[in-house]
Design an enzyme around this catalytic site. Structure first.
Site: not given
Length: 371
Positions: A238, A264, A299, A206, A185, A240-241
């Site tokens: 997943d 996550d 997430g 991530h 982050h 998506i990320h």
């Protein structure tokens, strides 16, 4: 117990057809009972380790209750994720202390084995907070971390930190022997991220998410991590990320020895579409997508086994590499590989039989018992 006729994932990272025996809770050279499982048409892999997930089945680690932790552990084990390191969120100190104390008292009687805590926040950047609650962001603080870790009984294995925040580099230097420091982050550029890695950070939370992207003139955290050969990176597969092309390129850049697959996942995982929560914030689940009301990804709603399956079946990652990144590397990263993460005599008998044709679970064995 004996498992016969399966293709077994070995410590060499390849599949070999051979028998595997268990004796009580341990993998053994030979079995003392007569139970035989026919693994024809299956791969036998070690149980997976998720070192970064928040919740599932309507429960969150930050609920701070033994009931939530057990419900999460039971679900994860049913998915072949047999060792877990759940993650906190950016929350107030008193709340984090409660979570840590509860984790310290968790009896580990059912489901996946809780092996540690991933402290994702509060030492993060406001500008890249993602789904973290900005009201509770705190400057990096050695003594605060130590107080929280002591409350947890020393369970904190990973500590997220934004290296550009005041005092962060000094914090990394001070804590590098006590916990895995993970760049997370963050607005850090290549130079600041490299400074963090030289100071002792060895992990990235991530990769690509909640940080600047990799570009030809601004390589950022991704470029710095690629250059730092002892740094491992988390990857959410997943669907998506991260785009499948980016996943494949990341494997080329880092190699499967430095990638850790994570889920996550948040409390909506395993649940119907609807409204849920993450770190006290409203999250909307639609299929595999979980977002804050403003559209920020919050997430995932996918467990680690499904992420590994997606990496193989939809992203073109070899199964051998995916298993390494979902079972071996995460166990090594949090210091539990001596007991978990490979099918080796003497280790805990956490095993998963997967159908060869589609990688569906046929059987989970947890601590030597059929689940």
């Amino acid at each position: 117990m004996k498992i016969i006729n399966a293709k077994v994932y070995t410590e060499d990272g390849v599949f070999v057809e051979k028998e595997v025996a268990t004796d009580g809770e341990r993998i053994a050279e030979e079995s003392t009972d007569e139970v035989v499982i026919d693994g024809t048409g299956c791969y036998l892999i070690p149980g997976l380790t998720d070192v970064h997930f928040h919740g599932c089945m309507g429960h969150d680690f930050c609920d701070g209750t033994l009931e939530s932790m057990e419900a999460m552990a039971v679900y994860e084990a049913s998915c072949g994720v047999t060792t877990i390191v759940p993650a906190t969120m950016t929350l107030g100190k008193d709340t984090l202390l409660k979570i840590c104390r509860t984790a310290a008292s968790y009896p580990n009687q059912k489901g996946a084995i809780l092996c540690g805590i991933d402290m994702e926040g509060p030492f993060v950047s406001l500008a890249k907070k993602g789904a973290q609650n900005g009201a509770y962001i705190h400057k990096p603080d050695v003594e605060m971390f130590r107080e929280l870790n002591e409350a947890s009984g020393g369970l904190v294995k990973i500590l997220a930190i934004a290296p550009e925040e005041p005092g962060a580099i000094e914090c990394i230097r001070e804590l590098k022997e006590e916990v895995v420091l993970s760049v997370a982050h963050t607005t850090a550029d290549y130079e600041k991220a490299r400074e963090a890695f030289l100071a002792g950070a060895t992990h990235v939370t991530h990769l690509y998410n909640a940080m600047s992207g990799l570009s030809h003139r601004e390589p950022g955290v991704v470029g710095a991590a690629a250059d730092a050969k002892d740094v491992e990176v988390e990857l959410i597969c997943d669907g998506i990320h991260i785009h499948p092309v980016t996943v494949r390129q990341t494997f080329k850049m880092f190699g499967d020895e430095r990638i850790i697959l994570i889920s996550d996942s948040m409390e909506a995982t395993g649940m119907e579409d609807g409204v849920y929560a993450l770190g006290g914030q409203k999250v909307i689940k639609k299929g595999p997508l979980a977002t804050l009301p403003d559209g920020t990804i919050a997430g995932s709603a996918t467990n680690l086994m499904d992420c590994m399956r997606t990496a193989v079946l939809k992203m073109g990652i070899p199964l051998e590499s995916a298993v390494r990144c979902a079972a071996v590397n995460p166990a090594k990263s949090v210091g539990i590989y001596g007991q978990y993460g490979s099918i080796t005599p003497g280790k805990t008998a956490n095993l998963v039989l997967l159908e060869e044709k589609d990688l569906r679970i046929r059987q989970v064995i947890l601590k030597g018992e059929l689940l």
